[in-house]
Structure formats: C-alpha cells, structure tokens
Design a protein around this motif. Sequence first.
Motif, PDB file in Angstrom:
ATOM      1  N   ASP A 195      41.534  37.532  48.689  1.00 10.81           N
ATOM      2  CA  ASP A 195      43.201  38.898  48.160  1.00 10.81           C
ATOM      3  C   ASP A 195      42.681  38.882  46.832  1.00 10.81           C
ATOM      4  O   ASP A 195      41.978  38.791  45.699  1.00 10.81           O
ATOM      5  N   THR A 196      43.964  40.378  46.599  1.00  7.04           N
ATOM      6  CA  THR A 196      43.692  40.341  45.106  1.00  7.04           C
ATOM      7  C   THR A 196      45.200  39.308  44.040  1.00  7.04           C
ATOM      8  O   THR A 196      45.190  39.782  43.104  1.00  7.04           O
ATOM      9  N   ASP A 197      45.335  38.529  45.017  1.00 10.71           N
ATOM     10  CA  ASP A 197      46.492  36.785  43.714  1.00 10.71           C
ATOM     11  C   ASP A 197      45.791  36.348  43.199  1.00 10.71           C
ATOM     12  O   ASP A 197      45.623  35.441  43.916  1.00 10.71           O
ATOM     13  N   GLY A 201      48.758  34.072  47.230  1.00 12.00           N
ATOM     14  CA  GLY A 201      48.065  34.550  48.371  1.00 12.00           C
ATOM     15  C   GLY A 201      47.096  33.618  49.153  1.00 12.00           C
ATOM     16  O   GLY A 201      47.945  32.412  49.666  1.00 12.00           O
ATOM     17  N   SER A 206      39.063  36.104  45.011  1.00 13.86           N
ATOM     18  CA  SER A 206      39.057  37.622  45.020  1.00 13.86           C
ATOM     19  C   SER A 206      38.360  38.274  45.497  1.00 13.86           C
ATOM     20  O   SER A 206      36.956  38.281  46.143  1.00 13.86           O
TER      21      SER A 206
END
Length: 224
Positions: A195-197, A201, A206
């Motif tokens: 994910d991008t958190d 998340g 990443s």
Amino acid sequence: MNKTLTALSIAAVFMSAGQAQAAEIDVTITNATKNIYFTPLLVAAHSSDIFLFRSGQAAGSEIELMAEGGDIGPLSSLASNAGAVVVSDPAEGILNPGDSATTTMDTGDADSLTITAMLLPTNDGFVGLDSWPIPSTPGTYTVRLNGYDAGTEANDELVGSMPTPPFINFGTGGTGVETVVTNDTVHIHPGNLGDTDPAGGLSDISSTAYRWLNPVAVVTVTVK
C-alpha cells in the motif's frame, strides 16, 4: 502422509538412478525484477526421479526454512547427502535486482536442475526452477523462472513476519493483508499487494517500490 520426499527416500532414488549423462554446464541466474532481492541461491543437479519442491504439494521443512528466512543450509545438506551436485550461494550473498550470478557444474549422472532462493520482501515467497530437464545436446538454453509461495505462512506483509535487511525500506503499523494460510501447498505467488501508507494500512510493504509480477528471473544454461 507427507507429500514431499524424505531425505531417506530421496537418497534411495538417487542410488537407483542409473542414467549416464555426464556433462559440464554453465548456469547463469539473472534477477529480472525492478526492486526484489534474492537471498543466497541454491543450484542443484539431480535425478529426474526426485524433486526438492513441487507445485501443488506441501513444502518440506527445508523449503520452509529457505522460503521464510533465506536459510539454504538444510536444503543444501538434504540434496548433497542424497548425491546431488550442489552449488550453494553462487552470488556470494544477496542477488540484487538486475544482477547475475554464474556457476559451472559437472552434472555427473544428474539430468535435472533445481534452483531456489527466497524473494525479499515477502513472507514465504521464493524464486524456483523445479526439476528442469538438462538437455543432452550442447548449446545455450534460456528459462524464465516464476516466484512461488511456499504455502507455509500467511502473506500478512507485516514487518514482524519477514526478514528486515537494511536495504529494504519497510513501513509500520499495517494491520495485515492476510491472517491465515489460504493455500498450504506450493503455488504461484500472487505478488505483494502493498500500500502507499508508510505508517498504517494493510501492509508494511510499499506498493510503489515492491510490487512484482512473474517471471522474476532468467536462467541461461550452457551445455558444453
């Protein structure tokens, strides 16, 4: 009943295999990913009657140790004690994205080739070549390798469940992509979700850096 061969049964098959196909081969493994790393590689030439792993069947403990932590020692010992021609760690450590490692092997009576290494970062993913038939005709042959899931650990993608080498940037605070193993046999890996958190998340991986698709490696075998 355990679906993988034990050390004793592997040894028995090696002793009964009588094919005479002695050849010298060069094996080059290239990491074909953008940002996935291979732990130390195991390259083994052996009889076609045995296997170190098999898609659709449960992984042995030696594969589990390799796929979850990059430890090829037990797998190397298992193959070597059974009579396989084994090369451990031809890259002399981590094989970085885009890099290659080459080894030369005298295959003796062996007619099949197996290659394994853990994929980083994953829970129990590994690059694998499963008992590929070594050609008897001299020449250069190219094989593309998939990433496999050992089926021994849930793909939660959490920092506490994976090796954390300093060259990988992990996030924290993920809640987990998976909580249970949904397929407990060796199978094609679905790749990292990520994910991008970086502080929450589902995943501590990443998605912009460590997502990947098959194939993950290219192997070139030169039969002399």
